[in-house]
Design a protein around this motif. Sequence first.
Motif, short mmCIF file in Angstrom:
data_model
loop_
_atom_site.label_atom_id
_atom_site.label_comp_id
_atom_site.label_asym_id
_atom_site.label_seq_id
_atom_site.Cartn_x
_atom_site.Cartn_y
_atom_site.Cartn_z
N CYS A 81 1.29 -1.72 0.14
CA CYS A 81 -0.28 -0.39 0.11
C CYS A 81 0.70 1.33 0.13
O CYS A 81 1.26 1.40 0.94
N SER A 140 -2.49 4.01 -3.07
CA SER A 140 -2.95 2.85 -4.26
C SER A 140 -2.70 1.22 -3.69
O SER A 140 -0.91 1.58 -2.01
N ALA A 176 -1.62 -2.12 -4.25
CA ALA A 176 -1.46 -3.61 -4.77
C ALA A 176 -1.74 -5.20 -3.90
O ALA A 176 -0.61 -4.96 -2.52
N THR A 231 -4.34 -4.36 -8.13
CA THR A 231 -3.98 -2.35 -8.24
C THR A 231 -5.47 -1.70 -7.64
O THR A 231 -6.28 -1.44 -8.95
N HIS A 240 -6.96 2.48 -6.85
CA HIS A 240 -6.60 3.46 -6.20
C HIS A 240 -7.43 4.04 -5.07
O HIS A 240 -8.76 3.85 -5.55
#
Length: 292
Positions: A210, A219, A221, A226, A228
């Motif tokens: 993060c 973001s 992942a 991923t 946002h």
Amino acid sequence: MLLIVGEAIVAYQRDVTADSDAPYTGPWASGSPAIAAYVAGRLGVPVSFVGGVGRDPLGKVMADGLAAGHVAIDRLAVSDDAPTATAYITYRGEHREFDFRVAGTAAARVTVADLADLPERAAWLHLSGSALIFGEPLASTALTALARAHAAGARISVDPNVRPEALDPASRAALVDALRLAHVLLPSEGELEALGVDAGALVAAGATVCTTYGAGGASVAGASGTTHVPALAGEPVDTDGAGDAFAAGFIAAALAGADPVAAARAGVRVAAAAIRTEGPMTVVPDPALLAG
């Protein structure tokens, strides 16, 4: 229980953006790991903090600040012959200058004995990489706590939170090893790249990464891709400790059962509340922020 081991530093800060003669305010209880512990405690998480302070008025400032966050400080190492560490922070617009006065203080006098059995009892351990730059035995103690907690089955989060140039080769290697043990990584923009760490490889190994971008949000992942998470609009009053507040919000939400994206959204809300409050350990976040 959330366990955090790291530096306890009392801060003085000033903003010279509009007034070059602006005085310092403080003393403020501070230090990256301590801020994260305080905010998590305010959010209702049982937290134990292991750090070092002097038996002096600033040590009381630090202890009182942690206690105000409902943080357990029974393992706070109090030194009779070393003072509490301090830092002087100067804001120049969006730029900050730090003058750390930690050498010879109690901040680094934290030993493995101070941990007792906390690593084995922790459900989650959070490490700030800043704990590795202020000397021994603190750095080794923090890493020992991480290794023991990991072996006992705790969740591990790591915020690199350090300029690579501040690390000697051994500390840098130790931080990179710690990142590889983490279930959750909470870097700010560019930190992993600066350390030569491949975020994609960490995600492939099962970690959640993060990344925070300040006003650009965050973001997340993970195995599913991923996502946002936007920041919240608002004019900041004091950004000191924003990343630590985000980490605390993320951890608190995750411990309450949130998935990583929901935890990041909680972290954004908690950080937004923190930067609207002057002082690094003064925000009183509403636990409802975790479920908003």
